[in-house]
Design a protein around this motif. Structure first.
Motif, PDB file in Angstrom:
ATOM      1  N   GLY A 122       0.786  -1.221   0.000  1.00  0.00           N
ATOM      2  CA  GLY A 122       0.000   0.000   0.000  1.00  0.00           C
ATOM      3  C   GLY A 122       0.818   1.271   0.000  1.00  0.00           C
ATOM      4  N   LYS A 123       0.122   2.387   0.247  1.00  0.00           N
ATOM      5  CA  LYS A 123       0.746   3.712   0.181  1.00  0.00           C
ATOM      6  C   LYS A 123       1.888   3.866   1.184  1.00  0.00           C
ATOM      7  CE  LYS A 123      -3.477   6.071  -1.377  1.00  0.00           C
ATOM      8  NZ  LYS A 123      -4.536   7.027  -1.001  1.00  0.00           N
ATOM      9  N   ALA A 124       1.723   3.287   2.356  1.00  0.00           N
ATOM     10  CA  ALA A 124       2.743   3.465   3.396  1.00  0.00           C
ATOM     11  C   ALA A 124       4.098   2.943   2.953  1.00  0.00           C
ATOM     12  CB  ALA A 124       2.301   2.770   4.682  1.00  0.00           C
ATOM     13  N   ASP A 125       4.089   1.880   2.131  1.00  0.00           N
ATOM     14  CA  ASP A 125       5.341   1.258   1.707  1.00  0.00           C
ATOM     15  C   ASP A 125       5.751   1.615   0.292  1.00  0.00           C
ATOM     16  OD1 ASP A 125       5.895  -0.477   4.087  1.00  0.00           O
ATOM     17  OD2 ASP A 125       3.965  -1.331   3.521  1.00  0.00           O
ATOM     18  N   ASN A 126       4.788   1.794  -0.597  1.00  0.00           N
ATOM     19  CA  ASN A 126       5.139   1.861  -2.008  1.00  0.00           C
ATOM     20  C   ASN A 126       4.527   3.040  -2.759  1.00  0.00           C
ATOM     21  OD1 ASN A 126       5.965  -1.036  -1.414  1.00  0.00           O
ATOM     22  ND2 ASN A 126       6.552  -0.849  -3.559  1.00  0.00           N
ATOM     23  N   TYR A 127       4.377   4.165  -2.071  1.00  0.00           N
ATOM     24  CA  TYR A 127       4.040   5.406  -2.780  1.00  0.00           C
ATOM     25  C   TYR A 127       4.912   6.500  -2.191  1.00  0.00           C
ATOM     26  CZ  TYR A 127       1.409   8.708  -5.587  1.00  0.00           C
ATOM     27  OH  TYR A 127       1.065   9.638  -6.528  1.00  0.00           O
ATOM     28  N   TRP A 128       5.512   7.303  -3.064  1.00  0.00           N
ATOM     29  CA  TRP A 128       6.480   8.298  -2.615  1.00  0.00           C
ATOM     30  C   TRP A 128       6.025   9.704  -2.978  1.00  0.00           C
ATOM     31  CZ3 TRP A 128       9.140  12.239  -4.822  1.00  0.00           C
ATOM     32  CH2 TRP A 128      10.196  12.787  -4.082  1.00  0.00           C
ATOM     33  N   HIS A 129       6.212  10.645  -2.034  1.00  0.00           N
ATOM     34  CA  HIS A 129       6.030  12.072  -2.315  1.00  0.00           C
ATOM     35  C   HIS A 129       6.891  12.854  -1.339  1.00  0.00           C
ATOM     36  CE1 HIS A 129       3.446  12.337   1.237  1.00  0.00           C
ATOM     37  NE2 HIS A 129       2.735  11.330   0.768  1.00  0.00           N
ATOM     38  N   MET A 130       6.989  14.168  -1.539  1.00  0.00           N
ATOM     39  CA  MET A 130       7.871  15.014  -0.744  1.00  0.00           C
ATOM     40  C   MET A 130       7.231  15.513   0.545  1.00  0.00           C
ATOM     41  SD  MET A 130       9.800  17.387  -3.574  1.00  0.00           S
ATOM     42  CE  MET A 130      10.592  16.688  -5.004  1.00  0.00           C
ATOM     43  N   GLY A 131       5.980  15.184   0.774  1.00  0.00           N
ATOM     44  CA  GLY A 131       5.306  15.691   1.960  1.00  0.00           C
ATOM     45  C   GLY A 131       4.627  17.023   1.741  1.00  0.00           C
ATOM     46  N   VAL A 132       4.724  17.566   0.525  1.00  0.00           N
ATOM     47  CA  VAL A 132       4.091  18.834   0.170  1.00  0.00           C
ATOM     48  C   VAL A 132       3.493  18.684  -1.223  1.00  0.00           C
ATOM     49  CG1 VAL A 132       5.643  20.248   1.572  1.00  0.00           C
ATOM     50  CG2 VAL A 132       6.260  19.727  -0.796  1.00  0.00           C
ATOM     51  N   PRO A 133       2.572  19.574  -1.606  1.00  0.00           N
ATOM     52  CA  PRO A 133       2.041  19.497  -2.972  1.00  0.00           C
ATOM     53  C   PRO A 133       3.162  19.529  -4.002  1.00  0.00           C
ATOM     54  CG  PRO A 133       0.718  20.994  -1.660  1.00  0.00           C
ATOM     55  CD  PRO A 133       1.903  20.630  -0.807  1.00  0.00           C
ATOM     56  N   GLY A 134       3.012  18.716  -5.048  1.00  0.00           N
ATOM     57  CA  GLY A 134       4.050  18.617  -6.068  1.00  0.00           C
ATOM     58  C   GLY A 134       4.058  17.216  -6.642  1.00  0.00           C
ATOM     59  N   PRO A 135       5.205  16.785  -7.156  1.00  0.00           N
ATOM     60  CA  PRO A 135       5.264  15.481  -7.806  1.00  0.00           C
ATOM     61  C   PRO A 135       5.247  14.325  -6.814  1.00  0.00           C
ATOM     62  CG  PRO A 135       7.428  16.486  -7.773  1.00  0.00           C
ATOM     63  CD  PRO A 135       6.477  17.518  -7.242  1.00  0.00           C
ATOM     64  N   GLY A 136       4.765  13.184  -7.269  1.00  0.00           N
ATOM     65  CA  GLY A 136       4.766  11.953  -6.493  1.00  0.00           C
ATOM     66  C   GLY A 136       4.506  10.792  -7.418  1.00  0.00           C
ATOM     67  N   GLY A 137       4.555   9.594  -6.859  1.00  0.00           N
ATOM     68  CA  GLY A 137       4.283   8.445  -7.708  1.00  0.00           C
ATOM     69  C   GLY A 137       4.505   7.133  -7.001  1.00  0.00           C
ATOM     70  N   PRO A 138       4.052   6.041  -7.606  1.00  0.00           N
ATOM     71  CA  PRO A 138       4.268   4.708  -7.032  1.00  0.00           C
ATOM     72  C   PRO A 138       5.740   4.325  -7.144  1.00  0.00           C
ATOM     73  CG  PRO A 138       3.315   4.527  -9.220  1.00  0.00           C
ATOM     74  CD  PRO A 138       3.321   6.003  -8.884  1.00  0.00           C
ATOM     75  N   CYS A 139       6.110   3.332  -6.373  1.00  0.00           N
ATOM     76  CA  CYS A 139       7.509   2.899  -6.450  1.00  0.00           C
ATOM     77  C   CYS A 139       7.598   1.385  -6.360  1.00  0.00           C
ATOM     78  CB  CYS A 139       8.352   3.551  -5.356  1.00  0.00           C
ATOM     79  SG  CYS A 139       7.770   3.277  -3.684  1.00  0.00           S
ATOM     80  N   SER A 140       8.737   0.864  -6.791  1.00  0.00           N
ATOM     81  CA  SER A 140       9.063  -0.556  -6.671  1.00  0.00           C
ATOM     82  C   SER A 140      10.339  -0.674  -5.849  1.00  0.00           C
ATOM     83  CB  SER A 140       9.282  -1.183  -8.045  1.00  0.00           C
ATOM     84  OG  SER A 140       8.069  -1.583  -8.632  1.00  0.00           O
ATOM     85  N   GLU A 141      10.298  -1.524  -4.839  1.00  0.00           N
ATOM     86  CA  GLU A 141      11.478  -1.763  -4.019  1.00  0.00           C
ATOM     87  C   GLU A 141      12.042  -3.148  -4.315  1.00  0.00           C
ATOM     88  OE1 GLU A 141      10.347   0.883  -0.094  1.00  0.00           O
ATOM     89  OE2 GLU A 141       9.520  -1.144  -0.257  1.00  0.00           O
ATOM     90  N   ILE A 142      13.370  -3.229  -4.330  1.00  0.00           N
ATOM     91  CA  ILE A 142      14.034  -4.500  -4.608  1.00  0.00           C
ATOM     92  C   ILE A 142      14.645  -5.021  -3.308  1.00  0.00           C
ATOM     93  CG2 ILE A 142      15.787  -5.668  -5.992  1.00  0.00           C
ATOM     94  CD1 ILE A 142      15.589  -3.338  -7.986  1.00  0.00           C
ATOM     95  N   TYR A 143      14.358  -6.281  -2.994  1.00  0.00           N
ATOM     96  CA  TYR A 143      14.819  -6.925  -1.769  1.00  0.00           C
ATOM     97  C   TYR A 143      15.716  -8.113  -2.099  1.00  0.00           C
ATOM     98  CZ  TYR A 143      11.264  -4.292   0.839  1.00  0.00           C
ATOM     99  OH  TYR A 143      10.507  -3.295   1.404  1.00  0.00           O
ATOM    100  N   VAL A 144      16.669  -8.367  -1.177  1.00  0.00           N
ATOM    101  CA  VAL A 144      17.547  -9.530  -1.304  1.00  0.00           C
ATOM    102  C   VAL A 144      17.230 -10.498  -0.168  1.00  0.00           C
ATOM    103  CG1 VAL A 144      19.922 -10.359  -1.257  1.00  0.00           C
ATOM    104  CG2 VAL A 144      19.394  -8.207  -2.377  1.00  0.00           C
ATOM    105  N   ASP A 145      17.027 -11.756  -0.525  1.00  0.00           N
ATOM    106  CA  ASP A 145      16.790 -12.796   0.471  1.00  0.00           C
ATOM    107  C   ASP A 145      18.132 -13.229   1.041  1.00  0.00           C
ATOM    108  OD1 ASP A 145      16.130 -14.981   2.001  1.00  0.00           O
ATOM    109  OD2 ASP A 145      15.150 -16.107   0.376  1.00  0.00           O
ATOM    110  N   ARG A 146      18.344 -12.922   2.350  1.00  0.00           N
ATOM    111  CA  ARG A 146      19.632 -13.246   2.977  1.00  0.00           C
ATOM    112  C   ARG A 146      19.657 -14.654   3.574  1.00  0.00           C
ATOM    113  NH1 ARG A 146      21.902  -8.631   6.747  1.00  0.00           N
ATOM    114  NH2 ARG A 146      19.898  -8.783   7.825  1.00  0.00           N
TER     115      ARG A 146
END
Length: 896
Positions: free
Chosen positions: A154-178
């Motif tokens: 969801g948004k808490a993990d995979n949506y990014w913005h600056m905390g103010v009006p302006g640009p934002g967007g979804p994101c993809s995070e890459i994880y390594v299985d240790r």
């Protein structure tokens, strides 16, 4: 694979794939909302906000970052740290999701021989925003990753913005299985210790109209140009490629931790292991040392100096926490001379400038450690007093306000307060301390929120900047014909400004110098079309745009009007003299003191300059004279002054000095005075020959922080005026003491010596009078319930005389009977009271500390001390009689 090599491969890979390599910005960045650069995208923020047009379609960087929001948590786990490096690749309207995913996968999974990191693709997981079907489909098609290793969040993990009006967007995070040693299976949604995030790909595609929280915002629509902003934590990737558990064990951090362990005789991880959750006190302290020593090295390297507020305070806290942690580990001697060079050896592989500037860095850091050692001694005294008062009142807990005062005012760490209070059998009101700390943080957050709202104020400037940049003519001319392209009053765009109003005028070209680089803005006038405006300030609200703050004398002035912009020529000449004089003084400092005396800040205005530089001790009068002479000889030699634009690498190659904390473009302006004698990066205005600076006289030298000194000087006509004032003072003093100017120092010295002799004689007579008076006063002692009590008002006597009298009288009264002496005085109208008891009185429960508080209360003040002697004061000298009566009454009560 060493961290420096991971960094090198990152930049090489993206450069090979068409990205321009952008050097890391300094940790001090020109963003009013940030103390330090705290993310890799910060230097690119003006491009994402639309304030500036990027000069590349693709860029890559390894950005130095510092985050201090959870500094108290550093060391408690192996995750928290302050300084880190963020690898980033950026696309401005070029490639988007598919390109970002492909590039990331190629770098991560390509073999080391091919320039990649060699990770097994079967151990990689990807997360996507819950509604981002496009990304969810691209991952398997581009990389071959199986769909069971793609997780929607969801948004808490995979949506990014600056905390103010302006640009934002979804994101993809890459994880390594240790692997199973680090936790259960099931992907990042199950366990983020086993599945470690290494890279975040932000797909900046939305325009946000309102932002209320991380997960509560409004999307107005799509951005006209879609951008990519990614971030890979360099330290995190290093821990994976080096096969260690966490950032504290990588090659750039662990050597400091190991040296600290060796110096203190501790063994890291011996008791609890050093996994992510380890928190043995010794391990915590060793991590704090490793983190803060490296962070301090990098901050000082970028021009931060220890201070009591802002960036300086953060650095001071880090240095002091490192020193304090070593003390708690059992090492009481200076530690930074042992630890800082270890960090330098590792970090200079990626940042060679640290090596060339290490003398300056070390001087500042070691001076701060020495200052803190003195603070520890002073804080110990203050703590001892607070502990004694707590025990006197029968308490077992030191008040939270005492602990907070020691922490906030004196820089005394709370855990050191806890340790030392415990040694004396007291606990500390930690809840009270925590409450005061929370209040302080809330005030800081409120201030930060107020500053963050400043984003909205740039909108009017962004709109004006979209019409084109201001043509900057300050280097070529003092007068320019121009057109008014914008008017702003109280932050809003207007079409005209009236007489009596104050606002900002934006022209298509200007001869005015906008304040920057320590040089104040030009003054002058803007006139035309029946309007006359006085220019009182000039600033750059956004890059490329120059705004003139004006007071409208006659008008109105309307947008589109043709005007003549004229700089006051006398103002500009004096400003040029001051700025060139600053360069000359800087070069003179380095010639006299050595290359480590580097400028760390400056300010110059017509006729005046000040310059801060790295140095650990006060300059002698002889040294100041030598610096002044070297500077004036350079002025007399009429050295040529030139300014040349060149690429930044070329400027560094020829040894041009850069001002710490400044951000420079790819092409920079190098100002030379006498060729290599003074060669600095500078955007200011200057004279054409050094002789045009005129006279230069140093007027002051002082400390502005640990390892940083400040010199001040007048130049040109102001220097002559200053010397004329001093000459007048010398003439007046010569007349007063009847001596020639060359005899003045000797004559005044003799007068001062005679004055001191007279003061010593007066002091001797005063002591004799006190002693004589004491003999007769003993006859006035009274019996109060079996206790001999002597109270006396000593009139205008000061605290030292009163204390001497009290001790003398206590001795004269003897030791057989219980006795109490209370004397008041009121030197310069400020009452003081001293009370003393003998051993027999204390045996009956009569304590001086308690009695002096009774007296001080009557005087409208406070006081305290030991059982045998105590001192207090107050506000009302008319109450000294009441104070003595109150003490006598309390003595009778205690004796009865």
């Amino acid at each position: 694979m060493e961290t420096a090599e991971i960094r090198r491969r990152w930049l090489a890979f993206f450069e090979k794939n068409g990205h321009s390599v952008v050097p890391s910005a300094p940790l001090i960045h020109d963003d009013p909302n940030l103390l330090f650069v705290n993310a890799g995208m910060v230097p690119f923020k003006p491009y994402f906000l639309g304030q500036e047009t990027p000069q590349w379609d693709r860029a890559t960087s390894v950005q130095k970052c510092v985050r201090t929001g959870d500094i108290e948590e550093v060391g408690k786990t192996s995750r928290h740290g302050t300084f880190f490096q963020m690898n980033g690749n950026f696309s401005f309207g070029d490639y988007f999701k598919e390109g970002a995913i492909r590039l990331a996968w190629d770098l991560l999974t390509s073999s080391p021989e091919q320039g990649g990191y060699g990770l097994d693709g079967d151990l990689l997981w990807a997360t996507v925003y819950e509604d981002d079907d496009e990304a969810a489909e691209l991952w398997p098609s581009v990389t071959g990753i199986t769909t069971d290793r793609i997780v929607r969040r969801g948004k808490a993990d995979n949506y990014w913005h600056m905390g103010v009006p302006g640009p934002g967007g979804p994101c993809s995070e890459i994880y390594v299985d240790r692997g199973p040693d680090y936790g259960p299976d099931g992907g990042p949604a199950v366990d983020e210790d086993r599945f470690l995030e290494v890279w975040n790909l932000v797909f900046m595609q939305h325009e946000l109209s309102e932002v209320r929280s991380k997960v509560d915002f409004d999307i107005a629509g799509d951005l006209p140009s879609k951008n990519i902003d990614t971030g890979m934590g360099l330290e995190r990737m290093a821990s994976i490629l080096q096969g260690v558990d966490n950032m504290y064990e990588i090659d750039e951090v662990y050597p400091v931790l190991a040296r600290a362990a060796e110096m203190t005789g501790k063994q890291y991880g011996a008791r609890s292991g050093h996994s992510a959750g380890s928190s043995h006190p010794d391990d915590v302290r060793l991590r704090v040392v490793a983190d803060h020593v490296r962070s301090s090295l990098m901050l000082i390297g970028d021009g931060v100096t220890p201070g009591n507020e802002g960036r300086g305070y953060v650095l001071r806290r880090m240095l002091r926490r490192a020193v304090r942690s070593m003390r708690l580990l059992g090492h009481d001697d200076p530690c930074l001379p042992e630890l800082l060079p270890v960090s330098l050896e590792r970090m200079s592989q990626s940042y060679p400038e640290l090596g060339t500037g290490f003398d300056r860095i070390a001087q500042i850091a070691y001076a701060e450690e020495e200052a803190f050692r003195r603070t520890l001694a002073a804080g110990t005294t203050i703590l001892d007093t607070a502990v004694a008062r707590t025990k006197e009142s029968g308490g077992a807990t030191l008040a939270g306000e005492h602990a907070f005062q020691l922490h906030d005012t004196y820089g005394f760490p709370i855990d050191l307060t806890l340790e030392m209070a415990a040694e004396q059998g007291l606990e500390v009101d930690r809840e009270g301390f925590a409450h005061l700390m929370r209040e302080q943080r809330q005030r800081a957050k409120a201030d930060a929120r107020a500053k963050k709202s400043g984003h909205a104020n740039t909108e009017v400037w962004r709109d004006l900047r979209a019409n084109g940049a201001t043509e900057f003519r300050a280097y070529e001319e003092l007068t320019s014909e121009a057109t008014v392209i914008g008017l702003v009053v109280d932050g809003a765009a207007v079409t005209e400004i009236e007489p009596g109003q104050r606002g900002q005028v934006v022209l298509n070209r200007t001869p005015f110098y906008a304040e920057s680089g320590g040089q104040v803005a030009d003054e002058g006038v803007i006139a035309g079309d029946g309007a006359h405006l006085k220019v009182v300030d000039v600033q750059r609200p956004v890059k490329g745009l120059i705004a003139h703050t004006v007071e409208v004398v006659t008008g109105p002035l309307r947008t589109g009007a043709s005007v003549l912009a004229e700089v006051d020529p006398e103002w500009r000449l004096s400003a040029c003299q001051a700025h060139s004089g600053t360069h000359v003084v800087h070069a003179a400092l380095r010639q006299v003191l050595g290359p480590s005396a580097l400028q760390s800040g400056s300010y110059n205005k017509p006729g005046y300059l000040r310059l801060d530089f790295a140095w650990g001790q006060a300059l002698s009068a002889a040294t100041r004279s030598e610096i002044e002479e070297v500077a004036n000889l350079a002025v007399r030699r009429d050295l040529p002054v030139s300014a040349t634009f060149m690429p930044l690498p070329r400027a560094r190659e020829i040894g041009a000095l850069a001002l710490f904390g400044e951000t420079y473009d790819e092409d920079v302006r190098v100002v030379e005075i006498g060729g290599p004698w003074s060669r600095e990066l500078c955007g200011g205005t200057h004279v054409q020959h050094s002789s045009q600076i005129g006279a230069l006289t140093l007027t002051g030298e002082s400390s502005v922080g640990s390892g940083v000194r400040r010199v001040e000087a007048f130049v040109g006509i102001e220097a002559l005026r200053h010397l004329a004032r001093e000459r007048a003072v010398v003439a007046e003093l010569s007349t007063l003491v009847g001596a020639r100017p060359d005899e003045l120092a000797e004559r005044v010295g003799a007068l001062v010596s005679r004055l001191k002799d007279a003061e010593r004689e007066l002091e001797r007579v005063r002591r004799e009078q006190v002693s004589a008076a004491a003999g007769s006063l003993t006859e006035r002692a009274r019996d109060v319930n079996g206790v001999t009590f002597l109270g006396h008002d000593a009139g205008a006597a000061g605290a030292d005389d009163v204390r001497t009298m009290v001790l003398d009288l206590r001795g004269r009264l003897g030791t057989e009977r219980p006795s109490v002496v209370a004397i008041t005085g009121a030197a310069k109208g400020r009452p003081v009271v001293v009370v003393a008891t003998n051993e027999a009185a204390r045996a009956r429960g009569i304590r001086a500390g308690e009695l002096v508080r009774v007296a001080a209360t009557a005087l409208g003040g406070g006081g305290g001390g030991k059982d045998d002697i105590a001192q207090g004061g107050g506000q009302d000298p008319a109450k000294v009689g009441d104070a003595l009566s109150a003490v006598e009454w309390r003595v009778g009560e205690l004796a009865g």
